[in-house]
Write an enzyme that holds these catalytic residues in place. Structure first.
Site, PDB file in Angstrom:
ATOM      1  N   LEU A 459       0.816  -1.215   0.000  1.00 47.53           N
ATOM      2  CA  LEU A 459       0.000   0.000   0.000  1.00 47.53           C
ATOM      3  C   LEU A 459       0.848   1.262   0.000  1.00 47.53           C
ATOM      4  O   LEU A 459       0.419   2.314  -0.458  1.00 47.53           O
ATOM      5  CB  LEU A 459      -0.923   0.010   1.232  1.00 47.53           C
ATOM      6  CG  LEU A 459      -1.959  -1.109   1.314  1.00 47.53           C
ATOM      7  CD1 LEU A 459      -2.673  -1.060   2.663  1.00 47.53           C
ATOM      8  CD2 LEU A 459      -2.966  -1.005   0.180  1.00 47.53           C
ATOM      9  N   GLY A 460       2.044   1.180   0.551  1.00 41.17           N
ATOM     10  CA  GLY A 460       2.909   2.357   0.625  1.00 41.17           C
ATOM     11  C   GLY A 460       4.052   2.121   1.575  1.00 41.17           C
ATOM     12  O   GLY A 460       4.229   1.030   2.128  1.00 41.17           O
ATOM     13  N   GLY A 461       4.845   3.139   1.759  1.00 37.52           N
ATOM     14  CA  GLY A 461       5.986   3.039   2.663  1.00 37.52           C
ATOM     15  C   GLY A 461       6.290   4.398   3.261  1.00 37.52           C
ATOM     16  O   GLY A 461       5.830   5.429   2.762  1.00 37.52           O
ATOM     17  N   PHE A 464       8.995   4.543   8.810  1.00 37.68           N
ATOM     18  CA  PHE A 464       9.110   3.439   9.743  1.00 37.68           C
ATOM     19  C   PHE A 464       9.102   2.075   9.066  1.00 37.68           C
ATOM     20  O   PHE A 464       9.371   1.071   9.700  1.00 37.68           O
ATOM     21  CB  PHE A 464       7.963   3.496  10.758  1.00 37.68           C
ATOM     22  CG  PHE A 464       7.922   4.769  11.528  1.00 37.68           C
ATOM     23  CD1 PHE A 464       8.783   4.983  12.585  1.00 37.68           C
ATOM     24  CD2 PHE A 464       7.022   5.783  11.195  1.00 37.68           C
ATOM     25  CE1 PHE A 464       8.750   6.169  13.308  1.00 37.68           C
ATOM     26  CE2 PHE A 464       6.983   6.958  11.910  1.00 37.68           C
ATOM     27  CZ  PHE A 464       7.858   7.156  12.963  1.00 37.68           C
ATOM     28  N   GLY A 465       8.745   2.023   7.783  1.00 39.98           N
ATOM     29  CA  GLY A 465       8.693   0.740   7.105  1.00 39.98           C
ATOM     30  C   GLY A 465       7.622   0.733   6.027  1.00 39.98           C
ATOM     31  O   GLY A 465       7.041   1.768   5.701  1.00 39.98           O
ATOM     32  N   SER A 466       7.347  -0.458   5.482  1.00 42.16           N
ATOM     33  CA  SER A 466       6.381  -0.604   4.402  1.00 42.16           C
ATOM     34  C   SER A 466       5.053  -1.132   4.929  1.00 42.16           C
ATOM     35  O   SER A 466       5.012  -1.855   5.935  1.00 42.16           O
ATOM     36  CB  SER A 466       6.929  -1.555   3.332  1.00 42.16           C
ATOM     37  OG  SER A 466       8.135  -1.047   2.794  1.00 42.16           O
ATOM     38  N   VAL A 467       3.965  -0.787   4.214  1.00 42.56           N
ATOM     39  CA  VAL A 467       2.619  -1.180   4.620  1.00 42.56           C
ATOM     40  C   VAL A 467       2.016  -2.064   3.537  1.00 42.56           C
ATOM     41  O   VAL A 467       2.108  -1.750   2.337  1.00 42.56           O
ATOM     42  CB  VAL A 467       1.720   0.049   4.847  1.00 42.56           C
ATOM     43  CG1 VAL A 467       0.343  -0.377   5.365  1.00 42.56           C
ATOM     44  CG2 VAL A 467       2.367   1.012   5.832  1.00 42.56           C
ATOM     45  N   LYS A 481       1.917  -3.230   8.839  1.00 39.47           N
ATOM     46  CA  LYS A 481       3.140  -2.427   8.695  1.00 39.47           C
ATOM     47  C   LYS A 481       4.333  -3.232   9.194  1.00 39.47           C
ATOM     48  O   LYS A 481       4.372  -3.659  10.352  1.00 39.47           O
ATOM     49  CB  LYS A 481       3.012  -1.130   9.488  1.00 39.47           C
ATOM     50  CG  LYS A 481       4.132  -0.142   9.195  1.00 39.47           C
ATOM     51  CD  LYS A 481       3.872   1.178   9.894  1.00 39.47           C
ATOM     52  CE  LYS A 481       4.737   2.278   9.313  1.00 39.47           C
ATOM     53  NZ  LYS A 481       4.288   2.778   8.033  1.00 39.47           N
ATOM     54  N   ASP A 577       6.572  12.817  12.846  1.00 42.45           N
ATOM     55  CA  ASP A 577       6.713  12.614  11.395  1.00 42.45           C
ATOM     56  C   ASP A 577       5.366  12.838  10.702  1.00 42.45           C
ATOM     57  O   ASP A 577       4.938  12.024   9.888  1.00 42.45           O
ATOM     58  CB  ASP A 577       7.242  11.207  11.104  1.00 42.45           C
ATOM     59  CG  ASP A 577       7.711  11.065   9.660  1.00 42.45           C
ATOM     60  OD1 ASP A 577       8.023  12.095   9.034  1.00 42.45           O
ATOM     61  OD2 ASP A 577       7.759   9.931   9.162  1.00 42.45           O
TER      62      ASP A 577
END
Length: 760
Positions: A459-461, A464-467, A481, A577
């Site tokens: 879905l995105g990044g 903090f990391g990728s989703v 996540k 953030d």
């Protein structure tokens, strides 16, 4: 001023309230006979007798009086425009001999003094109503501590449970309650002379209607009337954590900040007054559903375990203290009819009877909200404890044995068929030992691998990391996540995640589970079908761009979410953030802030992540890059940058087709400050279809939020009230780095004039 009847009460009182043509909700600010109501307002009389204002009931008995020793033959009572009822002798120009401002009830009005009279050694005290339908003297009060120049909030006029901290005359604020300060709505001041010491406040704009109260909840609140919404809007409320209010949920009441309402009754207890609880007035507390009867042997009493804050246990019943082990402590209480409960702390057994429990009004807390709590064992009738209730068919088990055995056989057969069908499936949907841990699901890694098809639907990044999109075994769609660079161990990680799990707000993405297996650290959130704000805002191919109305509501929703994080949840959280990628939209385009609280999970690696991740830099406050401590005002800066993008529909810093670099806040300043065409700054896809006043307000707020110095930026609660229309916003100064920005520069530079250092 006149007779009034609160809510559905059958009692009448003499009170003062706002003109109903202006404040359309009946709002009483002062009550004369608050503890002695009358039942008939037609035959009762308010009159002047022997120089005193008196209230006589239907039997002509004296109910209330100003109680002035007087032989005056002429007197007059006048209700002034500021809400003060004054009694004068002789001509109307004489000084008041008595006034309601000297005898406040639960409301502190502008112009009123709330302090200490050194001549009579008496304090003026605000006292809450008993409930919203009973203006009698309640449990909570506010009074001045003249030695420390502060206000104390008390339970039962005896237990101090909150303080404003000392008044700082230079900064015009209370040290522990900066919300209660001089601002652009009111001016608060402190006076100390040989006769008295007191606080008072005045409104800058007399057309604004504002009041300060001590509520039935035990909070002090500043409220301002909104003509547009036709309701009172809360300016601030303190203490913000309702579970810190002593006795706020009453005797045997349980407080949990993660629930709404925050008060409930212990197992085996019920509200003492169901009507009060329906009106969200909880201080009356709870009572046992069934009284414990020690003489009955059939239904022996049992104990339920709850938790109480250690600060509530500052006073122990010393005469009941015994040197017993815990099992003996429990046994002795169980067989003592006068024992209501017991605690076993520091190897000392304390028995609590009804009186010594009532005297300190123990307030219990939910163990999912507080870790620093003590165990409290309370005696109840065993029939009221769900897991002790015996099966109703037990007494007839012999007669029903055949039916039970037959039922079991059928159930076993059905289960075998189901298990056989499940084993035939090619893919098992749930393979691990996923369990509940508090309010969160503790997933095993393999389950999330299957749910996300081995993390293929990204879905995105972000920082903090990728989703990844996932579907659980019950068809629930979630967002998973995968955290990167987490420096915490499993125990510390679970503790932090557990804290995040109880934080819930309509404008925050709900955390519903996690995984902490080996080196894997994953978080499972509710899925947001409309994606992130940046995907909707910056997508040039978006066929239906966000309308201005939707953008304004998104701005307001983000503000409300940040207010909750900064001021209202127990563990105050700085997001660190905030950016459009971390604002998600649900099916109704309600904004929900994601990734809050993750900065703490990342530990020492977080600052490196912020400064290296592409796309984050344009939202960072200058203090991030200059090395000074970061506060919640860093989030305010990021929020201001998002406001600019909501207006413009593009990133704040962009390179145009002719390779020139443009910074939108600099361009917008040239229009806003000179009174130019504001709608020309609007996203071109909206075709100027927007509320001019709202666009102007958003831009003003944005510039205030991105001021160079933290102290010049508003709090998010102030931003919320501005967007709601409660507060006005003045024209802001242009921040220095916006002034110094050069269109020919090829990168976005933060400029800090005080140090002369530039950060790219």
């Amino acid at each position: 001023m006149g007779f009034f009847r609160p809510g559905n009460s059958s009692n009448y009182y003499i009170g003062i309230w706002y003109n109903k043509t202006i404040v359309t909700i009946e709002t009483v600010v002062w009550v004369a006979n608050r503890d002695t109501p009358i039942s008939d307002s037609f035959t009762s009389k308010l009159k002047i007798v022997d120089g005193n204002l008196v209230l006589l009931n239907e039997s002509n008995s004296l109910i209330w009086s100003t109680n002035m020793n007087s032989t005056a033959t002429a007197a007059s009572a006048t209700l002034l425009d500021d809400g003060n009822l004054v009694l004068r002798y002789g001509s109307g120009s004489s000084l008041p001999i008595w006034q309601s401002f000297d005898h406040p009830t639960h409301t502190f009005l502008p112009g009123m003094k709330l302090g200490y009279d050194k001549r009579t050694n008496t304090s003026q005290v605000l006292t809450s109503w008993r409930s919203v339908e009973d203006p009698g003297v309640g449990l909570f009060s506010l009074e001045i501590d003249q030695n420390e120049r502060q206000y104390l909030v008390k339970w039962n006029r005896s237990v101090d449970y909150w303080s404003t901290g000392s008044w700082n005359d230079r900064d015009k604020l209370f040290e522990l309650a900066p919300e209660v300060r001089k601002n652009h709505i009111y001016n608060i001041s402190y006076v100390d002379n040989e006769n008295e010491s007191y606080f008072t406040y005045s409104l800058y704009n007399r057309s604004i209607i504002s009041r300060f109260i001590i509520d039935v909840s035990g909070q002090i609140k500043q409220l301002t009337w909104s003509d547009s919404s036709g309701q009172w809007n809360m300016f601030w409320s303190l203490p913000q954590d309702l579970c810190r209010i002593y006795g706020g949920c009453g005797e045997f009441g349980v407080c949990s900040q993660s629930l709404s309402p925050s008060c409930s009754c212990l197992i085996a207890f019920k509200p003492r007054s169901k009507n009060d609880w329906n009106l969200r007035s909880f201080s009356s507390g709870c009572v046992r559903k069934t009284e414990v009867n020690c003489s009955i042997t059939i239904d022996k009493p049992a104990f339920i375990l709850s938790y109480v804050e250690e600060s509530f246990l500052s006073t122990f019943p010393e005469n009941e203290a015994q040197q017993l082990d815990e099992s003996s402590c429990s046994y002795s209480c169980l067989h003592d009819c006068s024992c209501n409960a017991y605690t076993f702390i520091s190897n000392v057994c304390h028995h609590w009877n009804h009186e010594n429990m009532k005297n300190i009004s123990l307030g219990f807390v939910s163990n999912d909200s507080y870790l620093d709590t003590s165990k409290f064992h309370i005696k109840v009738a065993s029939k009221d404890i769900p897991h002790l209730i015996e099966n109703s068919g037990k007494k007839n088990k012999d007669a029903n044995l055949g039916a039970v055995v037959g039922s079991i056989a059928v159930v076993v057969f059905v289960l075998c068929v189901i298990l056989f069908m499940i084993r035939r499936r090619k893919t098992m949907i749930l393979v691990g030992k996923t369990t509940m841990e508090g309010s969160l699901m503790a997933f095993v890694y393999r389950d999330l691998q299957i749910a996300t098809k081995n993390f293929t639907d990204k879905l995105g990044g972000g920082s903090f990391g990728s989703v990844f999109k996932g579907v659980l075994h019950d068809s629930t769609v979630v967002a998973v996540k995968k955290l990167e660079s987490v420096s915490q161990g499993e125990k510390e990680f679970r503790s932090e995640v557990g804290t995040l799990g109880i934080i819930q707000h309509v404008n925050l993405v709900r955390l519903c589970g996690f995984c902490a297996q080996g080196k894997n650290r994953l978080l499972v959130y509710d899925y947001m079908p409309n994606g992130s704000l940046n995907s909707r805002l910056f997508n040039e191919k978006e066929y239906y761009p966000l309308s201005w109305k939707a953008r304004y509501q998104i701005a307001l929703g983000i503000a409300r979410g940040l207010v909750y994080l900064h001021e209202r949840c127990r563990d105050r959280i700085i997001h660190c953030d905030l950016k459009p990628e971390n604002i998600l939209l649900d099916a109704d385009f309600c904004p929900k802030i994601a990734d809050f609280g993750l900065a703490k999970l990342m530990g020492r690696d977080f600052s490196r992540v912020l400064t290296t991740m592409r796309g984050t830099r344009g939202y960072l406050a200058p203090e991030w890059l200059s090395g000074v401590p970061v506060t919640a005002k860093a989030d305010v800066f990021s929020y201001g940058m998002i406001l600019f993008e909501l207006v413009h529909g593009k990133r704040n810093s962009e390179q145009s087709e002719d390779f020139t670099f443009k910074f939108f806040p600099s361009l917008a300043a040239n229009v806003l400050m000179v009174g130019g065409d504001i709608l020309s700054l609007l996203d071109s896809r909206l075709n100027r279809e927007a509320n001019l006043e709202q666009v102007t307000k958003i831009l003003k707020v944005a510039y205030w939020c991105i001021q160079d110095e933290e102290d010049s930026r508003p709090s998010m609660s102030e931003v919320e009230r501005i967007l709601e229309g409660v507060l006005d916003v003045s024209m802001p100064p242009v921040p220095q780095y916006v002034k110094y920005f050069d269109d020919d520069m090829e990168d976005f530079l933060f400029f800090k004039p005080s140090s002369g250092i530039q950060f790219s």
